[in-house]
Design a protein around this motif. Sequence first.
Motif, PDB file in Angstrom:
ATOM      1  N   UNK A   1       0.947  11.850   5.604  1.00 46.81           N
ATOM      2  CA  UNK A   1      -0.488  12.105   5.728  1.00 46.81           C
ATOM      3  C   UNK A   1      -1.073  12.604   4.414  1.00 46.81           C
ATOM      4  N   UNK A   2      -0.421  12.272   3.297  1.00 44.72           N
ATOM      5  CA  UNK A   2      -0.843  12.779   1.997  1.00 44.72           C
ATOM      6  C   UNK A   2      -2.294  12.443   1.688  1.00 44.72           C
ATOM      7  N   UNK A   3      -2.651  11.184   1.748  1.00 39.63           N
ATOM      8  CA  UNK A   3      -4.005  10.776   1.375  1.00 39.63           C
ATOM      9  C   UNK A   3      -5.036  11.418   2.304  1.00 39.63           C
ATOM     10  N   UNK A   4      -4.725  11.448   3.599  1.00 40.82           N
ATOM     11  CA  UNK A   4      -5.637  12.083   4.562  1.00 40.82           C
ATOM     12  C   UNK A   4      -5.845  13.560   4.219  1.00 40.82           C
ATOM     13  N   UNK A   5      -4.754  14.235   3.846  1.00 40.65           N
ATOM     14  CA  UNK A   5      -4.840  15.653   3.491  1.00 40.65           C
ATOM     15  C   UNK A   5      -5.636  15.851   2.200  1.00 40.65           C
ATOM     16  N   UNK A   6      -5.389  15.001   1.209  1.00 41.44           N
ATOM     17  CA  UNK A   6      -6.108  15.125  -0.056  1.00 41.44           C
ATOM     18  C   UNK A   6      -7.609  14.898   0.131  1.00 41.44           C
ATOM     19  N   UNK A   7      -7.957  14.013   1.048  1.00 39.31           N
ATOM     20  CA  UNK A   7      -9.380  13.710   1.266  1.00 39.31           C
ATOM     21  C   UNK A   7     -10.130  14.877   1.894  1.00 39.31           C
TER      22      UNK A   7
ATOM     23  N   UNK B   1     -15.351   9.153  -3.632  1.00 40.25           N
ATOM     24  CA  UNK B   1     -16.180   8.578  -4.703  1.00 40.25           C
ATOM     25  C   UNK B   1     -16.331   9.525  -5.893  1.00 40.25           C
ATOM     26  N   UNK B   2     -15.724  10.721  -5.817  1.00 37.06           N
ATOM     27  CA  UNK B   2     -15.858  11.685  -6.904  1.00 37.06           C
ATOM     28  C   UNK B   2     -14.869  11.434  -8.034  1.00 37.06           C
ATOM     29  N   UNK B   3     -15.082  12.101  -9.156  1.00 33.59           N
ATOM     30  CA  UNK B   3     -14.199  11.962 -10.305  1.00 33.59           C
ATOM     31  C   UNK B   3     -12.977  12.880 -10.152  1.00 33.59           C
ATOM     32  N   UNK B   4     -11.803  12.332 -10.441  1.00 35.32           N
ATOM     33  CA  UNK B   4     -10.539  13.064 -10.346  1.00 35.32           C
ATOM     34  C   UNK B   4      -9.730  12.773 -11.602  1.00 35.32           C
TER      35      UNK B   4
ATOM     36  N   UNK C   1      -0.287   6.774  -9.319  1.00 35.21           N
ATOM     37  CA  UNK C   1      -1.618   6.454  -9.846  1.00 35.21           C
ATOM     38  C   UNK C   1      -2.235   5.297  -9.060  1.00 35.21           C
ATOM     39  N   UNK C   2      -1.439   4.258  -8.770  1.00 37.74           N
ATOM     40  CA  UNK C   2      -1.932   3.095  -8.031  1.00 37.74           C
ATOM     41  C   UNK C   2      -2.353   3.479  -6.617  1.00 37.74           C
ATOM     42  N   UNK C   3      -1.565   4.346  -5.990  1.00 33.27           N
ATOM     43  CA  UNK C   3      -1.899   4.793  -4.633  1.00 33.27           C
ATOM     44  C   UNK C   3      -3.241   5.530  -4.621  1.00 33.27           C
TER      45      UNK C   3
ATOM     46  N   UNK D   1      -7.523   4.659  -3.014  1.00 33.15           N
ATOM     47  CA  UNK D   1      -8.250   5.537  -2.085  1.00 33.15           C
ATOM     48  C   UNK D   1      -9.353   6.368  -2.730  1.00 33.15           C
ATOM     49  N   UNK D   2      -9.314   6.504  -4.057  1.00 33.07           N
ATOM     50  CA  UNK D   2     -10.330   7.270  -4.766  1.00 33.07           C
ATOM     51  C   UNK D   2     -10.856   6.414  -5.911  1.00 33.07           C
TER      52      UNK D   2
END
Length: 357
Positions: free
Chosen positions: A77-83, A89-92, A103-105, A109-110
Amino acid sequence: MPHLIYTNSDQNNYTNIDFFYILWFQPSLGYMIIEKNRIIVFLDARYIWNVWNIKTENICKNLEIEKVIFEELKHKELIKTLKKYLKPTGKITIDKTSSVEFFTKLKRNFKNVKVWNSPFTEKRIIKNEDEIEKLKKAIKIIDKVFESILELEKNWKLKWLTEKELRNFIISKIIENSWEKESFDSIVAFWKNSAVPHHITSDTIIWNWPLLIDIWAKFWGYSSDFTRTIWVWEKDENFKEFKKVYEVVAGAYLEALKNAKVWMSWKELDKIARDYITQNWFWEYFTHSLWHWVGLEIHEHPYINKKSEEILQENMFFTNEPWIYLPNKFWIRLENIVHLSEAWAKVYSEISLDINK
Protein backbone atom coordinates in the motif's frame (compact mmCIF):
# COMPACT_ATOMS: atom_id res chain seq x y z
CA MET A 1 8.68 21.10 -1.99
CA PRO A 2 8.58 17.67 -0.26
CA HIS A 3 11.63 15.44 -0.63
CA LEU A 4 11.24 11.66 -0.55
CA ILE A 5 14.01 9.24 0.43
CA TYR A 6 13.93 5.51 0.98
CA THR A 7 16.07 2.59 2.07
CA ASN A 8 15.60 -0.98 0.88
CA SER A 9 18.49 -3.29 1.66
CA ASP A 10 16.11 -6.29 1.59
CA GLN A 11 15.77 -6.27 -2.19
CA ASN A 12 18.25 -3.78 -3.63
CA ASN A 13 21.08 -3.97 -1.09
CA TYR A 14 20.64 -0.18 -0.82
CA THR A 15 21.08 1.40 2.61
CA ASN A 16 20.37 5.10 2.95
CA ILE A 17 22.40 6.30 5.94
CA ASP A 18 20.07 9.30 6.47
CA PHE A 19 17.72 6.95 8.32
CA PHE A 20 20.41 6.24 10.92
CA TYR A 21 21.24 9.95 11.12
CA ILE A 22 17.64 10.71 12.10
CA LEU A 23 16.49 7.58 13.96
CA TRP A 24 19.75 6.15 15.44
CA PHE A 25 18.91 2.74 14.05
CA GLN A 26 19.01 1.42 10.49
CA PRO A 27 15.87 -0.21 9.09
CA SER A 28 16.28 -2.44 6.05
CA LEU A 29 13.11 -0.96 4.58
CA GLY A 30 11.69 2.51 5.11
CA TYR A 31 10.54 5.74 3.49
CA MET A 32 10.63 9.37 4.61
CA ILE A 33 8.91 12.51 3.40
CA ILE A 34 10.93 15.57 4.36
CA GLU A 35 9.12 18.91 4.41
CA LYS A 36 10.16 22.31 5.64
CA ASN A 37 8.90 21.90 9.21
CA ARG A 38 8.17 18.20 9.59
CA ILE A 39 9.28 14.68 8.66
CA ILE A 40 6.99 11.71 8.10
CA VAL A 41 8.68 8.33 8.60
CA PHE A 42 7.11 5.16 7.21
CA LEU A 43 8.32 1.84 8.67
CA ASP A 44 6.92 -1.66 8.38
CA ALA A 45 5.90 -3.89 11.31
CA ARG A 46 9.48 -5.12 11.85
CA TYR A 47 10.71 -1.64 12.76
CA ILE A 48 7.79 0.52 13.84
CA TRP A 49 8.17 -0.65 17.45
CA ASN A 50 11.71 0.80 17.49
CA VAL A 51 10.31 4.33 17.50
CA TRP A 52 8.41 3.93 20.77
CA ASN A 53 11.40 5.05 22.83
CA ILE A 54 12.64 7.72 20.43
CA LYS A 55 12.48 11.23 21.85
CA THR A 56 11.04 13.15 18.92
CA GLU A 57 11.98 16.45 20.56
CA ASN A 58 15.64 15.51 20.10
CA ILE A 59 15.08 14.85 16.40
CA CYS A 60 13.26 18.16 16.03
CA LYS A 61 16.06 20.03 17.78
CA ASN A 62 18.80 18.40 15.71
CA LEU A 63 17.02 18.94 12.38
CA GLU A 64 15.44 22.29 13.32
CA ILE A 65 11.92 21.16 12.49
CA GLU A 66 8.64 21.28 14.39
CA LYS A 67 7.23 17.76 14.11
CA VAL A 68 8.06 14.11 13.41
CA ILE A 69 5.32 11.66 12.44
CA PHE A 70 5.73 7.88 12.43
CA GLU A 71 3.39 5.68 10.43
CA GLU A 72 3.31 1.92 9.97
CA LEU A 73 3.64 0.93 6.35
CA LYS A 74 2.27 -2.04 4.45
CA HIS A 75 4.56 -2.29 1.47
CA LYS A 76 1.80 -3.21 -0.98
CA GLU A 77 0.00 0.00 0.00
CA LEU A 78 3.03 2.26 -0.45
CA ILE A 79 1.61 4.56 -3.11
CA LYS A 80 -1.74 4.80 -1.32
CA THR A 81 0.06 5.74 1.90
CA LEU A 82 2.29 8.30 0.20
CA LYS A 83 -0.74 9.95 -1.40
CA LYS A 84 -2.05 10.76 2.08
CA TYR A 85 0.81 13.27 2.34
CA LEU A 86 1.84 14.03 -1.25
CA LYS A 87 -0.36 15.61 -3.93
CA PRO A 88 -0.36 13.59 -7.18
CA THR A 89 -0.01 16.83 -9.17
CA GLY A 90 2.42 18.55 -6.78
CA LYS A 91 6.19 18.87 -7.13
CA ILE A 92 8.30 16.19 -5.40
CA THR A 93 12.04 15.63 -5.26
CA ILE A 94 13.57 12.22 -4.62
CA ASP A 95 17.10 11.35 -3.57
CA LYS A 96 19.50 11.10 -6.52
CA THR A 97 20.66 7.69 -5.29
CA SER A 98 17.18 6.23 -5.77
CA SER A 99 16.78 3.29 -8.12
CA VAL A 100 15.36 3.67 -11.61
CA GLU A 101 12.63 1.20 -10.62
CA PHE A 102 11.49 3.38 -7.71
CA PHE A 103 11.70 6.56 -9.79
CA THR A 104 9.56 4.94 -12.52
CA LYS A 105 6.95 3.83 -9.99
CA LEU A 106 6.65 7.37 -8.63
CA LYS A 107 6.43 8.90 -12.10
CA ARG A 108 3.41 6.70 -12.82
CA ASN A 109 1.57 8.11 -9.81
CA PHE A 110 2.95 11.62 -9.30
CA LYS A 111 3.22 14.14 -12.13
CA ASN A 112 6.19 16.31 -11.10
CA VAL A 113 9.02 14.14 -9.77
CA LYS A 114 12.60 15.46 -9.90
CA VAL A 115 15.88 13.92 -8.74
CA TRP A 116 17.76 15.99 -6.16
CA ASN A 117 20.34 15.78 -3.36
CA SER A 118 19.26 14.71 0.09
CA PRO A 119 18.53 17.78 2.26
CA PHE A 120 20.76 16.20 4.93
CA THR A 121 23.88 16.04 2.72
CA GLU A 122 25.08 19.49 3.74
CA LYS A 123 23.79 19.26 7.31
CA ARG A 124 25.75 16.09 8.03
CA ILE A 125 29.02 17.87 7.21
CA ILE A 126 28.80 19.90 10.43
CA LYS A 127 28.81 17.63 13.48
CA ASN A 128 26.71 18.25 16.58
CA GLU A 129 27.92 17.61 20.16
CA ASP A 130 26.69 14.02 20.25
CA GLU A 131 28.37 13.19 16.95
CA ILE A 132 31.63 14.81 18.08
CA GLU A 133 31.76 12.63 21.19
CA LYS A 134 31.12 9.46 19.17
CA LEU A 135 33.88 10.34 16.71
CA LYS A 136 36.33 11.14 19.52
CA LYS A 137 35.60 7.78 21.11
CA ALA A 138 36.04 6.04 17.77
CA ILE A 139 39.44 7.66 17.29
CA LYS A 140 40.62 6.68 20.78
CA ILE A 141 39.65 3.06 20.23
CA ILE A 142 41.46 2.83 16.92
CA ASP A 143 44.58 4.11 18.71
CA LYS A 144 44.39 1.04 20.96
CA VAL A 145 44.20 -1.25 17.94
CA PHE A 146 47.29 0.30 16.38
CA GLU A 147 49.17 0.30 19.68
CA SER A 148 48.70 -3.49 19.69
CA ILE A 149 50.33 -3.64 16.25
CA LEU A 150 53.27 -1.54 17.46
CA GLU A 151 53.65 -3.96 20.34
CA LEU A 152 53.98 -6.81 17.85
CA GLU A 153 56.69 -4.88 16.01
CA LYS A 154 58.50 -4.04 19.23
CA ASN A 155 58.64 -7.74 20.13
CA TRP A 156 59.69 -8.85 16.63
CA LYS A 157 56.34 -10.60 16.05
CA LEU A 158 55.34 -8.86 12.82
CA LYS A 159 58.07 -10.52 10.84
CA TRP A 160 56.94 -13.68 9.02
CA LEU A 161 53.23 -12.99 9.52
CA THR A 162 51.23 -12.83 6.32
CA GLU A 163 49.17 -9.74 5.48
CA LYS A 164 46.01 -11.79 6.06
CA GLU A 165 47.20 -12.96 9.48
CA LEU A 166 47.86 -9.36 10.53
CA ARG A 167 44.45 -8.30 9.25
CA ASN A 168 42.84 -11.08 11.28
CA PHE A 169 44.72 -9.75 14.31
CA ILE A 170 43.37 -6.24 13.58
CA ILE A 171 39.80 -7.55 13.34
CA SER A 172 40.16 -9.37 16.67
CA LYS A 173 41.38 -6.15 18.31
CA ILE A 174 38.54 -4.15 16.74
CA ILE A 175 36.02 -6.50 18.36
CA GLU A 176 37.96 -6.63 21.63
CA ASN A 177 37.86 -2.82 21.85
CA SER A 178 34.07 -2.60 21.37
CA TRP A 179 33.93 -1.67 17.71
CA GLU A 180 30.86 -2.77 15.78
CA LYS A 181 32.62 -3.75 12.54
CA GLU A 182 35.03 -2.58 9.87
CA SER A 183 33.70 0.24 7.69
CA PHE A 184 35.52 -1.44 4.81
CA ASP A 185 38.12 -4.16 4.74
CA SER A 186 41.18 -2.82 6.54
CA ILE A 187 44.24 -2.69 4.30
CA VAL A 188 47.49 -4.44 5.20
CA ALA A 189 50.00 -3.91 2.39
CA PHE A 190 53.65 -4.92 2.55
CA TRP A 191 56.51 -3.75 0.32
CA LYS A 192 55.42 -3.33 -3.33
CA ASN A 193 51.83 -4.09 -2.35
CA SER A 194 51.81 -0.78 -0.46
CA ALA A 195 52.23 0.96 -3.83
CA VAL A 196 48.92 -0.52 -5.04
CA PRO A 197 45.98 1.79 -4.21
CA HIS A 198 43.41 -0.10 -2.12
CA HIS A 199 45.47 -3.28 -2.20
CA ILE A 200 43.48 -6.40 -1.33
CA THR A 201 45.17 -8.01 1.66
CA SER A 202 46.94 -11.19 0.53
CA ASP A 203 49.14 -14.08 1.65
CA THR A 204 52.30 -11.99 1.18
CA ILE A 205 54.75 -12.59 4.03
CA ILE A 206 55.90 -9.55 6.02
CA TRP A 207 59.63 -9.31 6.55
CA ASN A 208 62.10 -6.42 5.91
CA TRP A 209 60.46 -3.46 4.14
CA PRO A 210 57.68 -0.81 4.55
CA LEU A 211 54.28 -1.93 5.77
CA LEU A 212 51.18 0.22 5.18
CA ILE A 213 48.25 -0.27 7.56
CA ASP A 214 44.93 1.46 6.90
CA ILE A 215 42.34 0.78 9.61
CA TRP A 216 38.73 1.87 9.47
CA ALA A 217 35.86 0.74 11.61
CA LYS A 218 32.50 1.82 13.02
CA PHE A 219 31.61 2.78 16.58
CA TRP A 220 27.99 3.68 17.30
CA GLY A 221 27.51 4.12 13.57
CA TYR A 222 30.43 6.54 13.13
CA SER A 223 33.50 5.67 11.11
CA SER A 224 37.10 6.23 12.04
CA ASP A 225 39.94 6.24 9.52
CA PHE A 226 43.63 5.90 10.32
CA THR A 227 46.78 5.08 8.30
CA ARG A 228 50.44 4.65 9.14
CA THR A 229 53.38 3.28 7.18
CA ILE A 230 55.98 1.57 9.33
CA TRP A 231 59.35 0.00 8.64
CA VAL A 232 59.57 -3.63 9.67
CA TRP A 233 62.69 -5.31 11.06
CA GLU A 234 66.28 -4.25 10.28
CA LYS A 235 66.97 -0.71 9.07
CA ASP A 236 69.20 -1.46 6.09
CA GLU A 237 70.33 0.78 3.20
CA ASN A 238 66.79 0.91 1.78
CA PHE A 239 65.60 2.46 5.03
CA LYS A 240 67.48 5.70 4.20
CA GLU A 241 65.31 6.34 1.14
CA PHE A 242 62.17 5.33 3.06
CA LYS A 243 63.00 7.71 5.92
CA LYS A 244 63.65 10.60 3.54
CA VAL A 245 60.29 10.16 1.86
CA TYR A 246 58.53 9.54 5.18
CA GLU A 247 59.82 12.85 6.58
CA VAL A 248 58.47 14.74 3.57
CA VAL A 249 55.02 13.17 3.99
CA ALA A 250 55.08 13.95 7.72
CA GLY A 251 56.13 17.53 6.96
CA ALA A 252 53.25 17.98 4.51
CA TYR A 253 50.83 16.56 7.09
CA LEU A 254 52.05 18.99 9.77
CA GLU A 255 51.93 21.99 7.42
CA ALA A 256 48.32 21.24 6.51
CA LEU A 257 47.35 20.69 10.14
CA LYS A 258 49.07 23.87 11.32
CA ASN A 259 47.45 26.04 8.67
CA ALA A 260 43.89 24.69 8.63
CA LYS A 261 41.58 27.53 9.60
CA VAL A 262 37.86 28.23 9.52
CA TRP A 263 36.79 30.10 6.37
CA MET A 264 39.78 29.13 4.24
CA SER A 265 38.98 27.13 1.10
CA TRP A 266 39.73 23.46 0.62
CA LYS A 267 41.80 24.46 -2.40
CA GLU A 268 44.03 26.68 -0.26
CA LEU A 269 44.65 23.96 2.31
CA ASP A 270 45.40 21.34 -0.32
CA LYS A 271 47.91 23.70 -1.95
CA ILE A 272 49.82 24.10 1.33
CA ALA A 273 50.46 20.35 1.59
CA ARG A 274 51.08 20.00 -2.14
CA ASP A 275 53.56 22.89 -2.19
CA TYR A 276 55.51 21.33 0.67
CA ILE A 277 55.84 18.06 -1.25
CA THR A 278 56.76 19.95 -4.43
CA GLN A 279 59.54 21.86 -2.64
CA ASN A 280 61.03 18.51 -1.68
CA TRP A 281 61.03 17.20 -5.27
CA PHE A 282 58.22 14.69 -4.96
CA TRP A 283 55.46 16.67 -6.72
CA GLU A 284 54.65 13.95 -9.29
CA TYR A 285 54.05 11.35 -6.59
CA PHE A 286 51.25 13.09 -4.63
CA THR A 287 48.44 11.98 -6.91
CA HIS A 288 45.19 12.42 -4.98
CA SER A 289 43.32 14.79 -2.68
CA LEU A 290 44.49 15.63 0.81
CA TRP A 291 41.27 14.60 2.56
CA HIS A 292 37.70 13.36 2.61
CA TRP A 293 34.86 14.01 5.04
CA VAL A 294 34.18 11.40 7.73
CA GLY A 295 31.05 10.63 9.72
CA LEU A 296 28.36 8.00 9.37
CA GLU A 297 30.14 7.00 6.18
CA ILE A 298 33.87 6.53 5.75
CA HIS A 299 33.78 8.80 2.67
CA GLU A 300 30.97 11.27 3.12
CA HIS A 301 29.36 13.33 0.40
CA PRO A 302 29.96 15.72 -1.18
CA TYR A 303 33.32 14.64 -2.56
CA ILE A 304 36.09 17.23 -2.61
CA ASN A 305 39.35 17.55 -4.52
CA LYS A 306 42.34 19.86 -4.87
CA LYS A 307 40.30 22.37 -6.88
CA SER A 308 37.30 22.57 -4.52
CA GLU A 309 36.22 26.11 -3.62
CA GLU A 310 34.14 25.00 -0.60
CA ILE A 311 34.93 26.70 2.69
CA LEU A 312 36.20 25.03 5.87
CA GLN A 313 33.70 25.42 8.70
CA GLU A 314 33.64 24.89 12.44
CA ASN A 315 32.90 21.32 13.59
CA MET A 316 33.83 19.66 10.33
CA PHE A 317 35.59 16.29 10.63
CA PHE A 318 37.88 15.35 7.76
CA THR A 319 41.01 13.34 7.11
CA ASN A 320 44.48 14.81 6.70
CA GLU A 321 46.30 12.22 4.59
CA PRO A 322 49.18 13.30 2.36
CA TRP A 323 51.03 10.53 0.58
CA ILE A 324 53.95 9.87 -1.70
CA TYR A 325 53.56 6.93 -4.03
CA LEU A 326 56.75 5.51 -5.54
CA PRO A 327 55.67 2.99 -8.22
CA ASN A 328 56.92 -0.55 -7.65
CA LYS A 329 58.65 0.49 -4.42
CA PHE A 330 56.32 1.65 -1.67
CA TRP A 331 53.55 4.04 -0.78
CA ILE A 332 53.90 6.19 2.33
CA ARG A 333 50.70 7.63 3.71
CA LEU A 334 49.97 9.21 7.09
CA GLU A 335 46.37 9.77 8.03
CA ASN A 336 44.47 11.13 11.00
CA ILE A 337 40.98 12.52 11.40
CA VAL A 338 40.94 16.26 12.06
CA HIS A 339 38.26 18.20 13.96
CA LEU A 340 38.19 21.83 12.91
CA SER A 341 37.22 24.06 15.83
CA GLU A 342 36.78 27.81 15.74
CA ALA A 343 40.29 28.30 17.09
CA TRP A 344 42.38 25.52 15.52
CA ALA A 345 42.46 22.06 13.97
CA LYS A 346 42.40 19.28 16.57
CA VAL A 347 43.72 15.73 16.25
CA TYR A 348 42.46 13.31 18.92
CA SER A 349 44.71 10.40 17.95
CA GLU A 350 47.72 10.09 20.23
CA ILE A 351 49.74 7.87 17.89
CA SER A 352 52.96 9.69 17.07
CA LEU A 353 54.04 10.33 13.50
CA ASP A 354 57.59 9.60 14.64
CA ILE A 355 57.34 5.81 14.76
CA ASN A 356 60.22 5.02 12.38
CA LYS A 357 63.25 6.29 14.29
